[in-house]
Design a protein around this motif. Structure first.
Motif, PDB file in Angstrom:
ATOM      1  N   MET A   1       0.998  -1.180  -0.066  1.00 47.52           N
ATOM      2  CA  MET A   1      -0.202  -0.062  -0.130  1.00 47.52           C
ATOM      3  C   MET A   1       0.718   1.204   0.005  1.00 47.52           C
ATOM      4  O   MET A   1       1.369   1.550   1.039  1.00 47.52           O
ATOM      5  N   ASP A   2       1.401   1.540  -0.929  1.00 46.03           N
ATOM      6  CA  ASP A   2       2.160   2.856  -1.250  1.00 46.03           C
ATOM      7  C   ASP A   2       1.397   3.943  -1.768  1.00 46.03           C
ATOM      8  O   ASP A   2       0.921   3.674  -2.794  1.00 46.03           O
ATOM      9  N   THR A   3       1.374   4.976  -1.144  1.00 44.99           N
ATOM     10  CA  THR A   3       0.490   6.220  -1.522  1.00 44.99           C
ATOM     11  C   THR A   3       1.356   7.287  -1.609  1.00 44.99           C
ATOM     12  O   THR A   3       2.289   7.495  -0.892  1.00 44.99           O
ATOM     13  N   ASP A   4       0.888   8.204  -2.377  1.00 42.58           N
ATOM     14  CA  ASP A   4       1.765   9.782  -2.465  1.00 42.58           C
ATOM     15  C   ASP A   4       0.913  10.721  -1.677  1.00 42.58           C
ATOM     16  O   ASP A   4       1.605  11.850  -1.297  1.00 42.58           O
ATOM     17  N   ASN A   5      -0.190  10.432  -0.974  1.00 49.71           N
ATOM     18  CA  ASN A   5      -0.800  11.309  -0.059  1.00 49.71           C
ATOM     19  C   ASN A   5      -0.114  11.416   1.264  1.00 49.71           C
ATOM     20  O   ASN A   5      -0.118  10.337   2.117  1.00 49.71           O
ATOM     21  N   THR A   6       0.532  12.446   1.644  1.00 46.64           N
ATOM     22  CA  THR A   6       1.282  12.453   2.834  1.00 46.64           C
ATOM     23  C   THR A   6       0.361  12.452   4.230  1.00 46.64           C
ATOM     24  O   THR A   6       0.760  11.921   5.021  1.00 46.64           O
ATOM     25  N   TYR A   7      -0.792  13.161   4.017  1.00 41.84           N
ATOM     26  CA  TYR A   7      -1.718  12.939   5.296  1.00 41.84           C
ATOM     27  C   TYR A   7      -2.347  11.669   5.332  1.00 41.84           C
ATOM     28  O   TYR A   7      -2.611  11.429   6.467  1.00 41.84           O
ATOM     29  N   LEU A   8      -2.611  10.977   4.330  1.00 37.32           N
ATOM     30  CA  LEU A   8      -2.973   9.355   4.452  1.00 37.32           C
ATOM     31  C   LEU A   8      -1.968   8.527   5.128  1.00 37.32           C
ATOM     32  O   LEU A   8      -2.276   7.888   5.906  1.00 37.32           O
ATOM     33  N   ASN A   9      -0.646   8.803   4.773  1.00 37.79           N
ATOM     34  CA  ASN A   9       0.526   8.046   5.205  1.00 37.79           C
ATOM     35  C   ASN A   9       0.666   8.434   6.632  1.00 37.79           C
ATOM     36  O   ASN A   9       0.836   7.482   7.348  1.00 37.79           O
ATOM     37  N   ALA A  10       0.516   9.715   7.167  1.00 41.85           N
ATOM     38  CA  ALA A  10       0.545  10.117   8.521  1.00 41.85           C
ATOM     39  C   ALA A  10      -0.531   9.642   9.432  1.00 41.85           C
ATOM     40  O   ALA A  10      -0.398   9.037  10.433  1.00 41.85           O
ATOM     41  N   LEU A  11      -1.732   9.597   8.743  1.00 42.58           N
ATOM     42  CA  LEU A  11      -2.845   9.112   9.366  1.00 42.58           C
ATOM     43  C   LEU A  11      -2.766   7.542   9.576  1.00 42.58           C
ATOM     44  O   LEU A  11      -3.226   7.125  10.862  1.00 42.58           O
ATOM     45  N   ILE A  12      -2.264   6.832   8.617  1.00 44.18           N
ATOM     46  CA  ILE A  12      -1.901   5.169   8.927  1.00 44.18           C
ATOM     47  C   ILE A  12      -0.983   5.052   9.804  1.00 44.18           C
ATOM     48  O   ILE A  12      -1.061   4.374  10.928  1.00 44.18           O
ATOM     49  N   GLY A  13       0.099   6.037   9.935  1.00 43.95           N
ATOM     50  CA  GLY A  13       1.139   5.730  11.155  1.00 43.95           C
ATOM     51  C   GLY A  13       0.647   6.201  12.447  1.00 43.95           C
ATOM     52  O   GLY A  13       1.022   5.540  13.404  1.00 43.95           O
ATOM     53  N   LEU A  33       6.418   3.521  10.195  1.00 42.35           N
ATOM     54  CA  LEU A  33       5.458   3.033   8.758  1.00 42.35           C
ATOM     55  C   LEU A  33       5.108   4.296   7.946  1.00 42.35           C
ATOM     56  O   LEU A  33       5.040   4.168   6.835  1.00 42.35           O
ATOM     57  N   ALA A  34       5.008   5.512   8.539  1.00 42.77           N
ATOM     58  CA  ALA A  34       4.541   6.581   7.939  1.00 42.77           C
ATOM     59  C   ALA A  34       5.806   7.119   6.824  1.00 42.77           C
ATOM     60  O   ALA A  34       5.341   7.242   5.633  1.00 42.77           O
ATOM     61  N   GLY A  35       6.688   6.872   7.571  1.00 47.18           N
ATOM     62  CA  GLY A  35       7.731   7.341   6.535  1.00 47.18           C
ATOM     63  C   GLY A  35       8.345   6.274   5.532  1.00 47.18           C
ATOM     64  O   GLY A  35       8.657   6.693   4.656  1.00 47.18           O
ATOM     65  N   TYR A  36       8.026   5.146   5.817  1.00 47.18           N
ATOM     66  CA  TYR A  36       8.445   3.906   4.979  1.00 47.18           C
ATOM     67  C   TYR A  36       7.199   4.204   3.731  1.00 47.18           C
ATOM     68  O   TYR A  36       7.461   4.123   2.562  1.00 47.18           O
ATOM     69  N   LEU A  37       6.023   4.427   4.120  1.00 42.73           N
ATOM     70  CA  LEU A  37       4.812   4.806   2.983  1.00 42.73           C
ATOM     71  C   LEU A  37       5.178   5.921   2.220  1.00 42.73           C
ATOM     72  O   LEU A  37       5.071   5.951   0.896  1.00 42.73           O
ATOM     73  N   GLU A  38       5.605   6.958   2.906  1.00 41.65           N
ATOM     74  CA  GLU A  38       6.078   8.137   2.037  1.00 41.65           C
ATOM     75  C   GLU A  38       7.040   8.133   1.228  1.00 41.65           C
ATOM     76  O   GLU A  38       7.168   8.387  -0.066  1.00 41.65           O
ATOM     77  N   GLY A  39       8.254   7.437   1.650  1.00 43.53           N
ATOM     78  CA  GLY A  39       9.464   7.219   0.960  1.00 43.53           C
ATOM     79  C   GLY A  39      10.061   8.550   0.654  1.00 43.53           C
ATOM     80  O   GLY A  39       9.995   9.494   1.649  1.00 43.53           O
ATOM     81  N   GLY A  40      10.837   8.778  -0.370  1.00 42.52           N
ATOM     82  CA  GLY A  40      11.441   9.895  -0.645  1.00 42.52           C
ATOM     83  C   GLY A  40      12.526  10.093   0.172  1.00 42.52           C
ATOM     84  O   GLY A  40      13.259   9.466   0.549  1.00 42.52           O
ATOM     85  N   GLU A  41      12.932  11.493   0.197  1.00 46.32           N
ATOM     86  CA  GLU A  41      14.458  12.000   1.068  1.00 46.32           C
ATOM     87  C   GLU A  41      14.108  11.964   2.591  1.00 46.32           C
ATOM     88  O   GLU A  41      12.969  11.831   2.971  1.00 46.32           O
ATOM     89  N   SER A  42      14.879  12.156   3.108  1.00 47.05           N
ATOM     90  CA  SER A  42      14.969  12.173   4.695  1.00 47.05           C
ATOM     91  C   SER A  42      14.064  13.075   5.148  1.00 47.05           C
ATOM     92  O   SER A  42      13.362  12.979   6.215  1.00 47.05           O
ATOM     93  N   ILE A  43      14.105  14.333   4.339  1.00 44.91           N
ATOM     94  CA  ILE A  43      13.091  15.500   5.150  1.00 44.91           C
ATOM     95  C   ILE A  43      11.703  15.288   4.839  1.00 44.91           C
ATOM     96  O   ILE A  43      10.852  15.461   5.798  1.00 44.91           O
TER      97      ILE A  43
END
Length: 116
Positions: A1-13, A33-43
């Protein structure tokens, strides 16, 4: 379940943080978990982890706010004010603790996603 929606990833976390609250490191796990779903850079991991921690803190705010409301009204106004300030300080500390650990978890999750 990989999504580009930051707030959805934060809600799942945040949901993971609440469900894993019986562990001592649930903010780190939820943030990871939220960071894994978000991916991308460290920031990106730090940001989504911090948002996740803020969302996960909402139930704690509710409980502590209820405690603030049921503080008995003493004849001395200093007792009521002092108790209210103490509860607000505890709320701020819980919020900072949860957000900081969730941000660290988000950083870890983004790192794991990037390296795997």
């Amino acid at each position: 379940m990989d999504t580009d929606n930051t707030y959805l990833n934060a809600l799942i976390g945040a949901v993971a943080t609440i469900l894993l609250s019986f562990t001592g490191i649930s903010p780190i796990l939820g943030g990871a978990l939220a960071g894994y779903l978000e991916g991308g850079e460290s920031i990106d991991g730090l940001r989504v982890g911090a948002i996740s921690g803020a969302i996960a803190s909402l139930p704690v705010f509710g409980v502590l706010f209820l405690v603030l409301l049921v503080i008995p009204v003493a004849p001395e106004p200093g007792v009521v004010i002092g108790s209210g300030v103490l509860v607000l300080v505890v709320i701020a500390l819980v919020f900072a603790y949860t957000m900081a650990l969730s941000a660290v978890g988000g950083l870890i999750g983004a790192y794991v996603k990037r390296e795997l």
